[in-house]
Write an enzyme that holds these catalytic residues in place. Structure first.
Site, PDB file in Angstrom:
ATOM      1  NE  ARG A   1      -9.276-118.970 -16.900  1.00 25.16           N
ATOM      2  CZ  ARG A   1      -9.547-119.415 -18.125  1.00 25.16           C
ATOM      3  NH1 ARG A   1     -10.124-118.620 -19.008  1.00 25.16           N
ATOM      4  NH2 ARG A   1      -9.240-120.650 -18.476  1.00 25.16           N
TER       5      ARG A   1
ATOM      6  CG  ASP B   1     -15.861-113.098 -22.999  1.00 23.84           C
ATOM      7  OD1 ASP B   1     -17.077-113.169 -23.268  1.00 23.84           O
ATOM      8  OD2 ASP B   1     -15.057-114.038 -23.203  1.00 23.84           O
TER       9      ASP B   1
ATOM     10  CD  GLU C   1     -16.280-116.777 -16.205  1.00 20.73           C
ATOM     11  OE1 GLU C   1     -16.270-117.882 -16.796  1.00 20.73           O
ATOM     12  OE2 GLU C   1     -15.486-115.874 -16.483  1.00 20.73           O
TER      13      GLU C   1
ATOM     14  CG  HIS D   1     -15.419-117.473 -20.228  1.00 21.94           C
ATOM     15  ND1 HIS D   1     -14.753-117.682 -19.048  1.00 21.94           N
ATOM     16  CD2 HIS D   1     -14.502-117.681 -21.199  1.00 21.94           C
ATOM     17  CE1 HIS D   1     -13.495-118.026 -19.286  1.00 21.94           C
ATOM     18  NE2 HIS D   1     -13.320-118.033 -20.596  1.00 21.94           N
TER      19      HIS D   1
END
Lengths: 341, 341
Positions: B249, B273, B278, B297
């Protein structure tokens, strides 16, 4: 003989009363490879880098060490090889050495089988994961500062066809199998499957197996039998979603046919480390293709490979001085070391 | 419970006389995920996508299925949850569900542990091979139509430190180990090594092990204990040649500290990622960094993941209807499913 990239060796003992072998090194530069200094403890070294210097160096030389795998100088200078008893190619491919005069002679040719296997296999697995994870697009989106979510492929259970089930092909298969892919080999003759290859089919039957492959990897040596092996017909037999990976030799592929297959979306992509012409000219169409990954004939060249090659040569030199059988001797009939395809 | 990406399941038998459970689906869109149609055979489905619609949907609902892992609506709408007996998160991370009212309740929370493991592990191995083989530079040279040979790294024997030795971290370790890397884990508490991890150290001791790692992979859940776990001090402890990979995360990392470490070459690169924010805003410095690989993500999102999530939820729904113990129940004290870190 397998060498891992971290391979190191103990120093060779030099016997004072041993005759020093006369070794010519055929390099792509006049000064020879940097690693040449290590050889001087083991023999009288001469360096050649073209036909003229090779003609001067060869007379009296017992051993020829070829570090320039692209050379055509040896065939031209061959008449000067009056004392040659062993030719060692510091490369996996020996295609440039398979000219008639050397093939027809009794002089053994050995190669660097084993040195590059691991690094090439890592390159191939990396290319497969690049395709599956759409990494090329990730990099493009990053350059555009765009957040674009996509679903991507898993490689689990995907089918890899390795054309050339020798030393390098086997290591490629081993890594792919280790991460859960299904691996099939193509060799000169069919043989039973084993712990790496679920099956090994004959080269003559390749067209029957190309349609099933998600990834087709060329790991064959360049020989008369494999030259232009992958042409329009082979690419037409592949699945539209399949990717083609060549780490063998450029001339195994008809490059124009490959470009057509990529442009016409007969196949989904290609990763190429070797080319018919090297360096590939700047104007070549492949450079500009978004579904092609390219590298400069370097897949096998892990950090430390030059020393590993010298280590391997010195291991064989010790055998030669003892009169023992050399390892990695190339079958001049087939054009590669036995057990390598 | 492990699901491979090709996982499919037989149809569930629907008993006519069974009471139909009342299920609210909390999605990021008003129409809900496409896969929602499959749920209608198994219960009375209501869809919510924000606090207002969730307040309307929740009264009477026995089950809440959360498909939007970024949602903050549930905490806000919580007083409307008058009949809730089970909350399922269709994601590996449950950080947005660990608010006091739900944590303090008797309502079990389950998650999607297992679904994304394989795909994330492939993503991580792909990133490692990208770094080792200098693929980013290959792509840049290709765009410039330049033939530039380099020696590159092997991953053989290289050391991977997996911070978060749970379900996802273990699969990452399994793939890395399968291709010859040395894998160490970091978990809440130290435990003996096993067939994947050569050792598992306690999170409290991480600084002693960071300097040894060639690759540091964050596969931990976001909890109070892991928030901002990787800060300037952690990056300073890493080797200068090491790469940092985050598939856990975003808020586990202090992003500004990571940027500084990359700019100052305290570490050699990063594959990310997940991000603190986000989608990452277009003006963020990370987009422009040549030693950073980024994706949106999506590391876990293999083709077919939405159906796999519904399959997994339906497996648990069957248990729920029979009154059996649910699988993948999250420890609300720790913030992740037992056995997952």
């Amino acid at each position: 003989m397998s060498h891992n990239p971290d391979h190191t060796r103990p120093e060779h003992a030099v016997e004072a009363d041993e005759p020093r072998p006369r070794i010519t090194v055929l390099s792509d530069t006049a000064e020879g490879p940097a690693s040449i200094e290590r050889l001087r403890d083991y023999g009288d070294i001469r360096v050649a880098h073209d036909e003229t210097s090779l003609r001067e160096a060869l007379p009296g030389s017992e051993i020829l060490l070829v570090t320039d795998f692209r050379t055509e100088a040896l065939e031209a200078a061959w008449p000067a090889a009056d004392s040659l008893r062993w030719v060692h190619a510091a490369s996996a491919g020996v295609d440039q050495l398979m000219f008639d005069a050397l093939v027809d002679s009794d002089i053994p040719v050995t190669n660097a089988q084993g040195i590059f296997d691991r690094s090439i296999a890592e390159y191939v697995l990396g290319a497969i994961l690049m395709f599956a994870k759409d990494t090329r697009a990730n990099i493009a989106y990053q350059q555009q500062r765009r957040w674009v979510h996509r679903d991507t492929e898993s490689i689990f259970g995907k089918r890899v066809l390795v054309a050339g089930a020798g030393s390098i092909g086997r290591e490629i298969g081993r890594l792919c199998k280790a991460v859960g892919m299904d691996v099939t080999g193509i060799a000169r003759r069919a043989r039973d499957g084993d712990e790496v290859f679920s099956a090994v089919h004959a080269a003559d039957d390749i067209d029957a197996h190309l349609p099933d492959a998600d990834y087709v990897v060329v790991a064959a040596p360049l020989t008369e039998a494999t030259e232009h092996w992958f042409d329009a017909r082979r690419f037409a037999a592949m699945a539209k979603h399949a990717r083609f990976i060549n780490i063998g030799r450029g001339p195994i592929v008809v490059t124009d046919d490959l470009v057509d297959a990529l442009v016409n979306q007969q196949i989904a992509g290609a990763a190429l480390d070797v080319f018919e012409q090297e360096p590939l000219p700047a104007e070549h169409a492949l450079w500009g293709m978004g579904n092609v990954l390219m590298s400069a004939h370097m897949a096998g060249d892990f950090i430390g490979w030059r020393d590993a090659l010298i280590d391997q040569f010195l291991d064989n030199l010790e055998r030669w001085q003892r009169g023992d059988t050399l390892f990695n001797e190339v079958s001049k009939h087939h054009g590669y070391a036995p057990g390598s395809a």
